[in-house]
Design an enzyme around this catalytic site. Structure first.
Site: not given
Ligand SMILES: NC(=O)c1ccc[n+]([C@@H]2O[C@H](COP(=O)([O-])OP(=O)(O)OC[C@H]3O[C@@H](n4cnc5c(N)ncnc54)[C@H](OP(=O)(O)O)[C@@H]3O)[C@@H](O)[C@H]2O)c1
Length: 255
Positions: A9, A13, A60, A87, A139, A152, A156, A182-183
């Site tokens: 990922g 993000g 994927d 990630n 998370s 979800y 986590k 992260p929050g």
């Molecule tokens: N944003 C928040 O508020 C938050 C808070 C706490 C924890 N997190 C955690 O942080 C991590 C990153 O989150 P983010 O907010 O940066 O998300 P994001 O902006 O949606 O980015 C997600 C990344 O993962 C890839 N991805 C998603 N599904 C995939 C799949 N099936 N196979 C391969 N790649 C995949 C996406 O690319 P494609 O869609 O092209 O595959 C993208 O590169 C996650 O684990 C999330 O749970 C996020």
């Protein structure tokens, strides 16, 4: 020393923001995500901004067997991973009873199974080479009950618990393991998980701000990183209050 960093990922993000940090420090990054065009844009940006060596693999990771497929690619290309950033993750805001079962299962496959399998496949090599760091994106949700996003939050909690146990198993070795918690962080994730409009999501941290703190924690090889001063007290508050009250509050803010 230049290291090779695999970021699942890594095309946008938090993953992409971390890729920038690793490139700034002259490491080679391998980004894995589904969208070819977003991977290409990310690669171009990193190469132009940091003159970094950037590899990409469209895959994927929510498909069973994808972790093995990824390792097969590494073997074929003779790529040795020094730092693994687990990630990629997905979330969905739905009451469990009516949730789309395909989405639920693919979330578990990505957030839990693939992360575990990839770690299991790459860890022995790191131990053998006497160096390595595994960074798992958990998370703040890992510390909390999450009504309306039950799977979800549970996924986590798994990542956090798994990482804590692994950190103890690896104590005294040259391999570090870190849970990043992260929050709310402003990325595309919130819109995809349908929580960007939720009361809970207001006041989310910017991805740059969160990543700055995350990267400092990674360099210090911390076992747990909670970016954002408003998030840090959450684990203590959760321990101090009755679970039913936390669940009730979470259900209210996350309607
Ligand atoms: N944003 C928040 O508020 C938050 C808070 C706490 C924890 N997190 C955690 O942080 C991590 C990153 O989150 P983010 O907010 O940066 O998300 P994001 O902006 O949606 O980015 C997600 C990344 O993962 C890839 N991805 C998603 N599904 C995939 C799949 N099936 N196979 C391969 N790649 C995949 C996406 O690319 P494609 O869609 O092209 O595959 C993208 O590169 C996650 O684990 C999330 O749970 C996020």
């Amino acid at each position: 020393m230049q290291q090779v960093v695999l970021i699942t990922g890594g095309s946008k993000g938090i993953g992409f923001a971390l890729a920038k940090k690793f490139c700034q420090d002259n490491h080679v990054v391998l980004l894995v995500a589904r969208s070819k065009s977003e991977l290409a844009t990310a690669k171009k940006t990193l190469e132009q901004q940091y003159r970094a060596k950037v590899l990409t693999l469209p895959l994927d990771l929510s498909v069973a067997g994808s972790a093995k497929q990824l390792v097969k690619f590494l073997t074929k290309e003779k790529i040795t991973i020094d730092i693994l950033v687990n990630n990629a993750g997905s979330g969905d805001k739905q009451a469990f009873a009516t949730a789309d079962s395909e989405k639920v299962l693919s979330m578990l496959q990505l957030n839990v199974i693939m992360l575990t399998e990839l770690t299991h496949l790459l860890l022995p090599g790191m131990l053998k080479r006497n160096r390595g760091h595994i960074i798992n994106l958990a998370s703040i949700a890992g510390y909390l009950p999450g009504p309306n996003m039950a799977v979800y939050y549970a996924s986590k909690a798994y990542v956090l618990s798994f990482t804590r146990s692994l950190a103890e198993e690896l104590r005294g070795t040259a391999v570090a393991v870190t849970a990043v918690c992260p929050g709310r962080t402003k990325t595309a994730f919130a819109a995809r998980a349908q929580i960007d409009e939720a009361l809970f999501f207001r006041g989310a941290q910017s991805v740059e701000q969160a990543t700055e703190e995350i990267y400092r924690g990674i360099l210090a090889k911390k076992t747990e990183i909670i970016p954002g001063f408003l998030n840090k007290p959450i684990p203590f508050i959760v321990r101090a209050l009755p679970v039913w009250l936390i669940s009730r509050l979470m259900a209210k803010v996350q309607r």
